[in-house]
Design an enzyme around this catalytic site. Structure first.
Site, PDB file in Angstrom:
ATOM      1  N   CYS A 285       0.821  -1.215   0.000  1.00 17.18           N
ATOM      2  CA  CYS A 285       0.000   0.000   0.000  1.00 17.18           C
ATOM      3  C   CYS A 285       0.853   1.263   0.000  1.00 17.18           C
ATOM      4  O   CYS A 285       0.866   2.035  -0.942  1.00 17.18           O
ATOM      5  CB  CYS A 285      -0.888   0.024   1.240  1.00 17.18           C
ATOM      6  SG  CYS A 285      -1.680  -1.524   1.506  1.00 17.18           S
TER       7      CYS A 285
HETATM    8  N1  SAJ Z   1       7.372   2.210   8.162  1.00 17.90           N
HETATM    9  C1  SAJ Z   1       8.503   2.958   8.476  1.00 17.90           C
HETATM   10  N2  SAJ Z   1       8.397   3.928   9.429  1.00 17.90           N
HETATM   11  C2  SAJ Z   1       7.218   4.180  10.076  1.00 17.90           C
HETATM   12  C3  SAJ Z   1       6.074   3.406   9.732  1.00 17.90           C
HETATM   13  C4  SAJ Z   1       6.176   2.430   8.780  1.00 17.90           C
HETATM   14  O1  SAJ Z   1       9.578   2.750   7.907  1.00 17.90           O
HETATM   15  O2  SAJ Z   1       7.186   5.059  10.943  1.00 17.90           O
HETATM   16  C5  SAJ Z   1       7.455   1.189   7.116  1.00 17.90           C
HETATM   17  C6  SAJ Z   1       7.083  -0.205   7.601  1.00 17.90           C
HETATM   18  O3  SAJ Z   1       8.213  -0.865   8.130  1.00 17.90           O
HETATM   19  C7  SAJ Z   1       6.592  -0.858   6.314  1.00 17.90           C
HETATM   20  C8  SAJ Z   1       5.949   0.291   5.559  1.00 17.90           C
HETATM   21  O4  SAJ Z   1       6.490   1.501   6.130  1.00 17.90           O
HETATM   22  O5  SAJ Z   1       7.675  -1.364   5.572  1.00 17.90           O
HETATM   23  C9  SAJ Z   1       4.419   0.318   5.662  1.00 17.90           C
HETATM   24  O6  SAJ Z   1       4.114   0.241   7.005  1.00 17.90           O
HETATM   25  P1  SAJ Z   1       2.622   0.507   7.582  1.00 17.90           P
HETATM   26  O7  SAJ Z   1       2.740   0.542   9.062  1.00 17.90           O
HETATM   27  O8  SAJ Z   1       1.999   1.650   6.918  1.00 17.90           O
HETATM   28  O9  SAJ Z   1       1.871  -0.853   7.274  1.00 17.90           O
HETATM   29  P2  SAJ Z   1       0.950  -1.441   6.114  1.00 17.90           P
HETATM   30  O10 SAJ Z   1       1.411  -0.978   4.795  1.00 17.90           O
HETATM   31  O11 SAJ Z   1       0.843  -2.898   6.371  1.00 17.90           O
HETATM   32  O12 SAJ Z   1      -0.500  -0.928   6.425  1.00 17.90           O
HETATM   33  C10 SAJ Z   1      -0.842   0.334   6.124  1.00 17.90           C
HETATM   34  C11 SAJ Z   1      -1.803   0.690   7.263  1.00 17.90           C
HETATM   35  N3  SAJ Z   1      -0.993   0.896   8.449  1.00 17.90           N
HETATM   36  C12 SAJ Z   1      -1.023   1.868   9.334  1.00 17.90           C
HETATM   37  O13 SAJ Z   1      -1.749   2.824   9.166  1.00 17.90           O
HETATM   38  C13 SAJ Z   1      -0.201   1.728  10.573  1.00 17.90           C
HETATM   39  C14 SAJ Z   1      -2.611   1.749   6.755  1.00 17.90           C
HETATM   40  O14 SAJ Z   1      -1.769   2.796   6.375  1.00 17.90           O
HETATM   41  C15 SAJ Z   1      -3.465   1.223   5.620  1.00 17.90           C
HETATM   42  O15 SAJ Z   1      -4.692   0.798   6.176  1.00 17.90           O
HETATM   43  C16 SAJ Z   1      -2.853   0.054   4.912  1.00 17.90           C
HETATM   44  O16 SAJ Z   1      -1.485   0.323   4.840  1.00 17.90           O
HETATM   45  C17 SAJ Z   1      -3.486  -0.084   3.554  1.00 17.90           C
HETATM   46  O17 SAJ Z   1      -3.954  -1.190   3.270  1.00 17.90           O
HETATM   47  O18 SAJ Z   1      -3.552   0.901   2.834  1.00 17.90           O
END
Ligand code: SAJ
Length: 446
Positions: A285
């Site tokens: 995403c």
């Molecule tokens: N990441 C970082 N630093 C941060 C947060 C995340 O480097 O501070 C990285 C994570 O390690 C990962 C990527 O970003 O590789 C994405 O992480 P994520 O926490 O956004 O997780 P996703 O992609 O599984 O889920 C996200 C959802 N998560 C959160 O909001 C916490 C949300 O944004 C959406 O509901 C989902 O994508 C979607 O399906 O769109």
């Protein structure tokens, strides 16, 4: 008796007939796409009392669910089995089942092409099937993240070719999925559900339907607004992660501990939200969805510069990590070439098994390219198959580290024993601050 005949007999409009079926839970609900979004939604609709038909092109998925076995970590198999037993859920690969459905939620992938342009093939294929069977009194809701305008400009014409009228005969909405894989607190039932319809009646029916299964529904004025809401949410994350990744590079150069900086900034009780640097941006995403927005804004003659810049910074983080490894080995007069380097965690984020867009794969590739002898541990990912045919198997972290020249924490799974890891590794590059509060000359932090 056909749906049309039933409507005529009771002199109900399609809207009234469908509304009645929804509030009495007699509506036959359908889900196209039984992945990490579709399956949790199917289970919630079933739990709410709807008969749910799940449709997926993957025969293995359909068979597994028919046997009451879930392949989505956030959905327990016993929930699937109980719904099967109660006759509230069935899975199939047969799209003609759409003929008998009153509602359909479409939860299919929306990847990017190599050119970073939207790949709409999954959505179009699903709607081609729906268009074959669309009938009066049907509610169709697209859940897949996509560019603003998809529902009204691309999908509505496909359904209108039937001669049926949107907002009178059939009802079309967009409702962004907000699943956070691995999050046991925020789940499908309690995550507020935004929904926007092509017409007010579409929005009304869509909101009425989802309010049977989720705690809070947030109606908005159109499908385009709902599509934009999702892109704002994920672009917000991508850009802020890019910001802290750039800050990490600055702090590295200036000699500050970026994690200390962020933790102290996070004490501000308003106007700040912490994000954390890492080895790059993984998942299906965050690294992808913003490009749906930048693609569409380019069509409108606007360059989405923040998105492009954040993508560049985030995409550069695996290289930054490999440079840290190279510099750390160099300080011990060891070249990367020939050094045994053990990667800890390869999933795209902690405590899940998903590899999609995982930066760990880039880190492993770059280290191997430099001649590093790379091994890995990830209890959620027992083996890695690379496109060039190479295979790697997850190894025991402690024994692998004790034979290594350097360890790299790429994904900070909670199950790792970081004290034992520190004791076993001669050197450890920590890209996730997993060793926060631990002090040793062996630790090199991002
Ligand atoms: N990441 C970082 N630093 C941060 C947060 C995340 O480097 O501070 C990285 C994570 O390690 C990962 C990527 O970003 O590789 C994405 O992480 P994520 O926490 O956004 O997780 P996703 O992609 O599984 O889920 C996200 C959802 N998560 C959160 O909001 C916490 C949300 O944004 C959406 O509901 C989902 O994508 C979607 O399906 O769109």
């Amino acid at each position: 008796m056909s749906a049309t005949m039933l409507l005529e007999e009771k002199h109900l409009s399609p809207f009234q007939a469908l509304e009645s079926k929804i509030v009495t839970k007699k509506a036959e609900a359908g889900i196209i796409g039984l992945g990490y979004v579709g399956l949790p939604l199917a289970v919630e609709l079933g739990a709410a009392g709807f008969h749910v038909t799940g449709i997926d092109t993957d025969q293995r998925k359909a068979e597994s669910l028919t046997q009451g076995k879930s392949y989505v970590k956030d959905v327990a198999s016993d929930r699937v089995a109980a719904l099967n037993a109660a006759g509230l859920f069935k899975a199939t690969t047969d799209f003609s089942a759409i003929r008998y459905l009153d509602t359909i939620s479409v939860c299919v992938p929306t990847p990017l092409r190599k050119t970073k342009d939207p790949d709409m093939s999954y959505i179009v294929a699903a709607f081609e099937e729906i268009a074959r069977y669309v009938h009066p009194g049907m509610l169709i809701i697209l859940e897949s993240t996509t560019y603003p305008g998809t529902t009204s400009e691309l999908l509505l014409p496909m359904l209108s070719e039937s001669g049926l009228k949107v907002g009178e005969d059939f009802f079309l909405c967009f409702s962004p999925e907000r699943v956070d894989p691995g999050n046991a607190v925020h789940v499908t039932r309690n995550i507020p559900k935004v929904i926007g319809g092509v017409t007010p009646k579409c929005t009304e029916l869509g909101a009425r339907f989802y309010s049977q299964a989720v705690d809070r529904v947030v109606p908005v004025s159109s499908t385009g607004v709902a599509e934009m809401v999702k892109l704002l949410e994920n672009t917000f994350r991508m850009i802020n992660i890019g910001l802290v990744n750039e800050l990490a590079i600055m702090c590295d150069r200036m000699g500050f501990n970026v994690w200390e900086v962020i933790d102290a900034a996070a004490t501000k009780p308003f106007g700040f939200m912490p994000f954390y640097p890492g080895p790059g941006l993984g998942g299906h995403c965050i690294p992808i969805d913003p490009y749906y927005l930048s693609w569409k804004s380019r069509q409108a003659g606007i360059e989405a510069r923040f998105i492009e810049l954040a993508g560049y910074i985030n995409g550069g983080m695996p290289h930054f990590v490999v440079d840290k490894v190279q510099d750390s080995l160099n300080a011990k007069e060891k070249p990367v070439k020939g050094s045994r380097i053990h990667v800890l965690g390869v999933a795209y984020k902690r405590d899940i098994d998903d590899l999609r867009e995982s930066p760990a794969l880039d880190v492993i590739h770059l280290l191997s390219q430099k001649g590093g002898m790379v091994t890995y541990s990830d209890p959620y990912v027992p083996e890695l198959d690379f496109e060039d045919g190479r295979k790697m198997r997850s190894e025991d972290p402690i024994s692998a580290l004790s034979r290594s020249d350097c360890g790299v924490i790429v994904t900070d799974h909670s199950c790792f024993d970081y004290a034992a890891i520190l004791a076993a590794a001669p050197l450890i590059v920590d890209t996730r601050n997993a060793m926060k509060g631990m002090h040793s000359d062996k630790i090199v932090r991002l």
